[in-house]
Design a protein around this motif. Structure first.
Motif, short mmCIF file in Angstrom:
data_model
loop_
_atom_site.label_atom_id
_atom_site.label_comp_id
_atom_site.label_asym_id
_atom_site.label_seq_id
_atom_site.Cartn_x
_atom_site.Cartn_y
_atom_site.Cartn_z
N ASN A 88 -16.10 1.31 17.35
CA ASN A 88 -15.53 1.34 18.70
C ASN A 88 -14.40 2.36 18.72
N LYS A 89 -14.54 3.38 19.56
CA LYS A 89 -13.55 4.46 19.59
C LYS A 89 -12.22 4.03 20.18
N GLN A 90 -12.14 2.82 20.72
CA GLN A 90 -10.84 2.33 21.16
C GLN A 90 -9.89 2.21 19.98
N TRP A 91 -10.46 1.99 18.79
CA TRP A 91 -9.67 1.97 17.56
C TRP A 91 -9.86 3.32 16.86
N ALA A 92 -9.30 4.36 17.47
CA ALA A 92 -9.57 5.73 17.04
C ALA A 92 -9.13 6.00 15.61
N ALA A 93 -8.04 5.40 15.18
CA ALA A 93 -7.49 5.69 13.85
C ALA A 93 -8.43 5.26 12.73
N GLY A 125 -21.17 2.73 25.58
CA GLY A 125 -22.42 2.32 26.22
C GLY A 125 -23.60 3.16 25.81
N GLU A 126 -23.41 4.07 24.85
CA GLU A 126 -24.48 4.96 24.42
C GLU A 126 -24.89 4.72 22.97
#
Length: 212
Positions: A88-93, A125-126
């Motif tokens: 999940n890119k919300q947790w980018a680090a 969503g991809e």
């Protein structure tokens, strides 16, 4: 993560559909049960894993530690592999930190990557589309590795160019107030642009779409 399990199950089904003897194990079971990894053309190891704040999932913690051992080096050398990560890119680090560690370590130990690591961003969503593209690329690479003649152009169809859209916006007017001649002119221009670009060489069709 549920999606990683689903993707793994579908990978297993795909392998069996090609007549392969396919098995699914948790990453930890590869260590605790001492599963023998197929080397060279004897087979392929596919890793589908999630990541939690950069850390491995609960059923891969022993595997993560095992990767740093001499046993791992002996087991992995010469093994063809592919890795797909769910994150999940919300947790980018920490995005894809564990899947990337697995992929890079397997290669550093002498493993042979069949395709670049796949990434499924659950927030976008991809992830489904990303997995499908990655799986098709893997199947193509595997078939080509065994001498099957696959057109190179098939990979290009996985990333088709998106059509160019033009928007007609009439300010301070209702749809029914726009002159029919104006609508017809814009429709014909849109059709001409489509035939010059993404519909070039195709048999175009025209459909009337109504919405509220």
């Amino acid at each position: 993560m549920g999606s990683a399990e689903d993707f793994a199950d579908r990978t297993l089904t795909t392998g069996k559909g090609f007549g392969m003897v396919a098995e699914k194990h948790s990453l930890d079971k590869l260590v605790t049960a001492k599963v023998m990894l197929p080397k060279g053309e004897d087979g392929l190891v596919i890793v589908v894993t999630s990541v939690y704040n950069g850390q491995p999932p609960d059923n891969a913690r022993r595997f993560a530690a095992w990767l740093d051992t001499p046993d791992a080096a002996a087991a992995v050398e010469g093994v063809r592999f592919a890795v797909f990560g769910c994150g999940n890119k919300q947790w980018a680090a920490t995005y894809m930190q564990f899947p990337r560690t697995v992929s890079e370590t397997l290669e550093s130990l002498g493993g042979l990557p069949m395709v670049p690591m796949g990434e499924g961003d659950m927030d976008s969503g991809e992830a489904e589309l990303s997995f499908t593209r990655w799986q098709v690329s893997l199947v193509v690479a595997l078939l080509q590795a065994h001498g099957a003649r696959i057109p190179d152009g098939i990979k290009e169809t996985l990333y088709p160019k998106l059509p160019v859209y033009s928007i007609f916006h009439k300010v301070d007017a209702k749809a029914e107030e726009i002159p029919v001649a104006t609508l017809e002119a814009n429709l014909q221009e849109a059709k001409r642009q489509a035939l010059r670009t993404f519909l070039a060489g195709n048999q175009a069709f025209l459909a009337e779409v109504s919405c509220n």
